[in-house]
Design a protein around this motif. Sequence first.
Motif: not given
Length: 518
Positions: A115-120, A125-128
């Motif tokens: 919940p406290d993470e924002t996709l940048v 297939s990987l999200s940062i």
Amino acid sequence: MQSVPSTVHERFADVALRRPEAPALIDEDGPVTYAELQAAGSRLARALVSLCTDDDRLIAARLGRSRSAPVGFLGILGSGRGYLPIDPDYPPARRSFLLDDSGTRLVVTDGALEPDETLVAKVDSLSIAVRGTGSVQSWQDVPAGTAYVIYTSGSTGAPKGCVVGHDQVLALLDACAEEFAFRPADVWTVFHSFSFDFSVWELWGALLNGSTAVLVPQQVARDPDAFVRLLTAHQVTVVSQTPSMFGFLVGRLRRDSRSLPHLRYAVLGGEAVNLQDALVWLEGDMAPNALLVNMYGITETTVHVTYGVLDAHICRSPELKHTPIGRPLRHLEVSLRDSAGQPVADGTPGEIWVAGSGVASGYLGRPELTQQRFVTDSAEDVPERYYRSGDWAIRQADGTLYYIGRVDGQVKLRGHRIELGEVEAALTSLVGVRGVACALKVNQAGQHILVAYLVTGPDADLDPGRIRAHLGDRLPAHLRPHQFKRVTSLPVTANGKLDRAALPALPGLDWPTSSVRI
């Protein structure tokens, strides 16, 4: 003369340049070549470099047992940062603690965001993601050249992050190259969680030797039948197991009268060896072409410290009283010390102190603990930086070391190092618990299990089911007790300290609730 690569990812890149089309790894989706793995890691590294600040020295890698993990590690290392492996199967509270304690701001994951993470950014297939609550409060404790930080169980109730550099990882692999005859044709299993440092040996041992790493799915690791099928199907030549898991493998091979003729090395580590399992393996020709190697090790000294081959003669020796762990690897020195820190003579038990190029930088954000456990000493004439392990051993005149046990309240169970204080702290937080102590015991099947002994108030609304639910939100599976026993009081020694040896003999009480959920 061409210089030798000085980092893990540079050495991998050198292997990939020489063996581009060779299979680097195999997961449930099939093989990945060295060239493909190098390219994927480089794409991630470029994205991370564009997002990192100078203070980002550590990046979290919340990745499962698939190709995403080595891609993530290579990308993070290629960006000039160290990686913090976080097992996605850890409870949410544990995952949050590791992120908060380490101060990491960026997370690489192949799963859902918190919940406290924002996709940048997305790379394949990987999200940062960037953490809204992230900080860089501990960045000063992450020195240049850090490869990873792995958290180990903490005696004060909180895990502690161990900072390990590229130099230490490469020193381990270079030293082992003198003991093992690894070759590119080898096929290794990566059996353990990436949050457990045994996986460092499994993954980088395979990739930096130009071999193939088979990533073992968690469901296969838990099923001896499925694991034997995997070993056979991929013609695995190098397998690493904790003695507990090795016992399951031996039992399954024995039951089915099967063998593993392709296996060249079976490496044991993480806890004391069950010599009877080793003897059944050896005398049953379960791997007729393999060496059975026992390796004592510690996270703070980069996975492995000693190397010793087990054979039937050693396992059958009537004089054998303790677990043989062999001799130190060439990049390390083992000194046995008494309670005053003085070296002991051969044949005298002492605490294992380890010095050499495998000793870690220290603990992340815990300078006092680092100072206590990582000490500089010149008792043997030459000043050396040692790690005080808390493990007790004895050395015979021929130089062979034998493991005796723990000095303090730390135990090893199924390969995981467990500070009993951490488990006890989680249990003490339960309303109605007035006292708690944990200890290992051997069950009727001959296996070690973790038992929690609790003193509770007469009106405490507790039972084993509720306690398990409480711990399930706070501790990973390997830290949760297998049994809970309610007792009237905890035993103490004459000097008022907890008498753990007396715990198993305590009579148990019924749980006060009317519906006990086991």
